[in-house]
Design a protein around this motif. Structure first.
Motif, PDB file in Angstrom:
ATOM      1  N   UNK A  51      -7.973  10.784 -12.562  1.00  9.45           N
ATOM      2  CA  UNK A  51      -8.049  11.457 -12.138  1.00  9.45           C
ATOM      3  C   UNK A  51      -7.976  10.406 -10.471  1.00  9.45           C
ATOM      4  N   UNK A  52      -8.451   8.825 -10.744  1.00  8.79           N
ATOM      5  CA  UNK A  52      -8.423   7.578  -9.236  1.00  8.79           C
ATOM      6  C   UNK A  52      -6.934   7.922  -8.814  1.00  8.79           C
ATOM      7  N   UNK A  53      -6.096   8.592 -10.095  1.00 14.86           N
ATOM      8  CA  UNK A  53      -4.895   8.388  -9.361  1.00 14.86           C
ATOM      9  C   UNK A  53      -4.545   9.645  -8.122  1.00 14.86           C
ATOM     10  N   UNK A  54      -5.375  10.999  -8.800  1.00 15.88           N
ATOM     11  CA  UNK A  54      -4.970  12.150  -8.005  1.00 15.88           C
ATOM     12  C   UNK A  54      -5.016  11.944  -6.669  1.00 15.88           C
ATOM     13  N   UNK A  55      -6.674  11.293  -6.718  1.00 16.12           N
ATOM     14  CA  UNK A  55      -7.743  11.044  -5.483  1.00 16.12           C
ATOM     15  C   UNK A  55      -6.531  10.013  -4.589  1.00 16.12           C
ATOM     16  N   UNK A  56      -6.211   9.028  -4.753  1.00 10.30           N
ATOM     17  CA  UNK A  56      -5.429   8.132  -4.163  1.00 10.30           C
ATOM     18  C   UNK A  56      -3.996   8.666  -3.476  1.00 10.30           C
ATOM     19  N   UNK A  57      -3.843  10.243  -4.385  1.00  8.60           N
ATOM     20  CA  UNK A  57      -2.445  10.990  -3.891  1.00  8.60           C
ATOM     21  C   UNK A  57      -2.895  11.643  -2.781  1.00  8.60           C
ATOM     22  N   UNK A  58      -4.252  12.040  -3.164  1.00 10.24           N
ATOM     23  CA  UNK A  58      -4.350  12.510  -1.833  1.00 10.24           C
ATOM     24  C   UNK A  58      -4.747  11.909  -0.851  1.00 10.24           C
TER      25      UNK A  58
ATOM     26  N   UNK B  82      -2.237  12.942   2.671  1.00 11.48           N
ATOM     27  CA  UNK B  82      -3.117  12.918   4.059  1.00 11.48           C
ATOM     28  C   UNK B  82      -2.943  11.985   5.331  1.00 11.48           C
ATOM     29  N   UNK B  83      -2.396  10.644   4.541  1.00 10.35           N
ATOM     30  CA  UNK B  83      -2.379  10.006   5.948  1.00 10.35           C
ATOM     31  C   UNK B  83      -0.847  10.020   6.310  1.00 10.35           C
ATOM     32  N   UNK B  84       0.038  10.916   5.511  1.00 10.73           N
ATOM     33  CA  UNK B  84       1.448  10.829   5.480  1.00 10.73           C
ATOM     34  C   UNK B  84       1.494  12.059   6.728  1.00 10.73           C
ATOM     35  N   UNK B  85       0.657  13.094   6.449  1.00  6.11           N
ATOM     36  CA  UNK B  85       0.422  14.094   7.124  1.00  6.11           C
ATOM     37  C   UNK B  85       0.283  14.118   8.623  1.00  6.11           C
ATOM     38  N   UNK B  86      -1.105  13.242   8.465  1.00  5.35           N
ATOM     39  CA  UNK B  86      -2.030  12.421  10.383  1.00  5.35           C
ATOM     40  C   UNK B  86      -0.423  12.200  10.417  1.00  5.35           C
ATOM     41  N   UNK B  87       0.316  10.583  10.499  1.00  3.24           N
ATOM     42  CA  UNK B  87       1.704   9.718  10.799  1.00  3.24           C
ATOM     43  C   UNK B  87       2.576  11.366  11.282  1.00  3.24           C
ATOM     44  N   UNK B  88       2.520  12.239  10.744  1.00  2.00           N
ATOM     45  CA  UNK B  88       3.404  13.222  11.394  1.00  2.00           C
ATOM     46  C   UNK B  88       3.330  13.920  11.935  1.00  2.00           C
TER      47      UNK B  88
ATOM     48  N   UNK C  39       1.023  -1.633   0.109  1.00  8.51           N
ATOM     49  CA  UNK C  39       0.013  -0.233  -0.068  1.00  8.51           C
ATOM     50  C   UNK C  39       0.876   1.378  -0.023  1.00  8.51           C
ATOM     51  N   UNK C  40       1.944   1.461   0.757  1.00  6.27           N
ATOM     52  CA  UNK C  40       2.766   2.358   1.112  1.00  6.27           C
ATOM     53  C   UNK C  40       3.021   2.558  -0.493  1.00  6.27           C
ATOM     54  N   UNK C  41       3.962   1.420  -1.091  1.00  2.00           N
ATOM     55  CA  UNK C  41       4.718   1.787  -2.262  1.00  2.00           C
ATOM     56  C   UNK C  41       3.308   2.135  -3.473  1.00  2.00           C
ATOM     57  N   UNK C  42       2.401   1.812  -3.417  1.00  2.00           N
ATOM     58  CA  UNK C  42       1.588   2.157  -4.459  1.00  2.00           C
ATOM     59  C   UNK C  42       0.483   3.433  -3.950  1.00  2.00           C
TER      60      UNK C  42
ATOM     61  N   UNK D  37       1.556   9.224  -6.078  1.00  2.00           N
ATOM     62  CA  UNK D  37       2.058  10.797  -5.149  1.00  2.00           C
ATOM     63  C   UNK D  37       2.420  10.700  -6.925  1.00  2.00           C
ATOM     64  N   UNK D  38       3.785  10.484  -7.530  1.00  2.00           N
ATOM     65  CA  UNK D  38       4.230  10.668  -8.426  1.00  2.00           C
ATOM     66  C   UNK D  38       3.336  10.688  -9.489  1.00  2.00           C
ATOM     67  N   UNK D  39       2.353  10.401 -10.097  1.00  2.00           N
ATOM     68  CA  UNK D  39       2.073  10.148 -10.956  1.00  2.00           C
ATOM     69  C   UNK D  39       0.729  10.639 -11.263  1.00  2.00           C
TER      70      UNK D  39
END
Length: 64
Positions: A29-36, A40-46, A12-15, A20-22
């Motif tokens: 559109x679906x890639x942009x949603x997954x990147x968002x 957001x999950x990374x920001x919550x962890x930080x 999941x992390x690699x995907x 995000x890069x893509x």
């Protein structure tokens, strides 16, 4: 069993990072949603890590 769960989390992390890069390169559109969601999950962890560090510092320094 633990190996399977950790492998799933890694996938999941690699995907998410791939999306995000893509998305930066103008993916669908679906890639942009997954990147968002990934960002957001990374920001919550930080934020959680910052809060944890603050509480550890307060406990070890003797409170206020």
């Amino acid at each position: 069993m633990v190996d399977l769960v950790l492998s799933g989390v890694l996938a999941l992390a690699v995907g998410g990072c791939t999306c995000v890069v893509w998305a930066e390169r103008g993916g669908p559109r679906w890639v942009r949603r997954v990147a968002t969601v990934t960002l957001a999950a990374g920001e919550l962890v930080r934020r959680a890590e910052r809060r944890r560090r603050r509480s550890v510092t307060r406990t070890t320094s003797g409170g206020d």
